[in-house]
Design a protein around this motif. Structure first.
Motif, PDB file in Angstrom:
ATOM      1  N   MET A  81       0.853  -1.376   0.055  1.00 30.05           N
ATOM      2  CA  MET A  81      -0.197  -0.097  -0.234  1.00 30.05           C
ATOM      3  C   MET A  81       1.044   1.271  -0.045  1.00 30.05           C
ATOM      4  O   MET A  81       2.168   0.902   0.702  1.00 30.05           O
ATOM      5  CB  MET A  81      -1.047   0.039   1.514  1.00 30.05           C
ATOM      6  N   ALA A  82       0.371   2.416  -0.798  1.00 33.07           N
ATOM      7  CA  ALA A  82       1.027   3.249  -0.658  1.00 33.07           C
ATOM      8  C   ALA A  82       0.256   4.908  -0.260  1.00 33.07           C
ATOM      9  O   ALA A  82      -1.257   4.817  -1.031  1.00 33.07           O
ATOM     10  CB  ALA A  82       2.542   3.900  -2.017  1.00 33.07           C
ATOM     11  N   PRO A  83       1.006   6.393  -0.395  1.00 29.68           N
ATOM     12  CA  PRO A  83      -0.372   6.873  -0.270  1.00 29.68           C
ATOM     13  C   PRO A  83      -0.906   6.768  -1.695  1.00 29.68           C
ATOM     14  O   PRO A  83       0.198   6.739  -2.472  1.00 29.68           O
ATOM     15  CB  PRO A  83       0.023   8.175   0.291  1.00 29.68           C
ATOM     16  N   ALA A  84      -2.545   7.159  -1.614  1.00 33.22           N
ATOM     17  CA  ALA A  84      -3.299   7.364  -2.731  1.00 33.22           C
ATOM     18  C   ALA A  84      -2.664   8.745  -3.994  1.00 33.22           C
ATOM     19  O   ALA A  84      -2.283   9.627  -3.469  1.00 33.22           O
ATOM     20  CB  ALA A  84      -4.937   8.023  -3.187  1.00 33.22           C
ATOM     21  N   GLY A  85      -2.530   8.761  -5.146  1.00 35.83           N
ATOM     22  CA  GLY A  85      -1.756   9.033  -5.342  1.00 35.83           C
ATOM     23  C   GLY A  85      -0.319   8.896  -5.726  1.00 35.83           C
ATOM     24  O   GLY A  85       0.358  10.061  -6.682  1.00 35.83           O
ATOM     25  N   SER A  86       0.293   8.587  -4.891  1.00 33.80           N
ATOM     26  CA  SER A  86       2.006   8.618  -5.167  1.00 33.80           C
ATOM     27  C   SER A  86       2.838   7.999  -5.741  1.00 33.80           C
ATOM     28  O   SER A  86       4.113   8.216  -6.014  1.00 33.80           O
ATOM     29  CB  SER A  86       2.320   8.187  -3.492  1.00 33.80           C
TER      30      SER A  86
END
Ligand code: MN3
Length: 241
Positions: A117-122
């Motif tokens: 997972m990663a911050p949305a838009g990153s």
């Protein structure tokens, strides 16, 4: 070292050498330490809420590690690579086997999950390159892949995981496991469903209940926004190498 502890330690070492390269070569060694989250607990908002992330990482995952440590201590075993321990549970001492399966699986699965997972838009909003091609070839389209993967998570009764794996023949497949089992666990998972996980989704209620309550499909739909496709692609390339 008494005879018994020598035998259990020796069998753990033997287990490590018996692992087929297809299941392991692509995966980083996982030891007993808990890495910090690779982003702030609130970084996945609004899709995954900060309190869920804080409890999930700080309490649930941490507890798996504590209990795994207790099981290994009781078995007089060194931790080594936890992936080796869970991949061939038949080699683990019988009295501690279930605890190693549940808590070793819990530790390994969550270590992967935070990275997937990663911050949305990153990063990329979806798969591209060779991974995208393989998903299209295997499932017909990216949308169809996402639909089937979401179904695997939705239909998993009770607690467990949905997985995208690379099988020994290099082909992609979607699978699902109960509890903290995973697709590396020989003898636990059917041979046809063994493979290297390159993406997994935690569908235990502790992963979503605070924000989504009983609406697991809503959690899964939102989760696609925070999938780290760069990491998934890396895992795919490594598993194919
Ligand atoms: Mn969990």
């Amino acid at each position: 070292m008494n005879r018994r502890s020598f035998l259990t330690t020796a069998s753990a070492a033997t287990a490590a050498t018996l692992i087929t390269p297809t299941s392991h070569a692509a995966l980083a060694v996982i030891g007993m330490e808990q890495a910090p989250l690779p982003y702030a607990p609130e970084a996945l908002e609004p899709h995954i809420d900060a309190m869920t992330m804080g409890i999930h990482h700080g309490k649930h995952h941490a507890t798996y590690i504590t209990k795994l440590g207790e099981a290994l201590t009781a078995a007089k075993m060194q931790a080594g690579n936890v992936i080796d321990l869970i991949s061939d549970l038949a080699q683990m001492p019988e009295e501690q086997r279930t605890a190693i399966r549940n808590n070793g699986g819990g530790h390994v699965n969550h270590t992967w999950f935070w990275k997937w997972m990663a911050p949305a838009g990153s990063g990329p909003q979806g798969p591209d390159g060779k991974l995208a091609e393989a998903l299209q070839t295997t499932f017909g389209s990216i949308d169809e892949f996402k639909k089937l993967f979401a179904e695997a998570g939705t239909k998993r009764f009770g607690s467990g995981w949905a997985w995208l794996i690379v099988k020994a023949d290099g082909k992609l497949a979607i699978t699902s496991t109960p509890n903290q089992d995973n697709p590396l666990m020989k003898g636990v998972v059917a041979d046809a469903e063994l493979g290297t996980p390159i993406l997994g989704l935690d569908v235990w209620e502790h992963a979503y209940y605070l924000k989504y309550q009983n609406k697991r499909p809503d959690y899964i739909a939102a989760w696609w926004n925070v999938v780290n496709w760069t990491e998934v692609a890396k895992g795919y390339e490594a598993a194919k190498a």
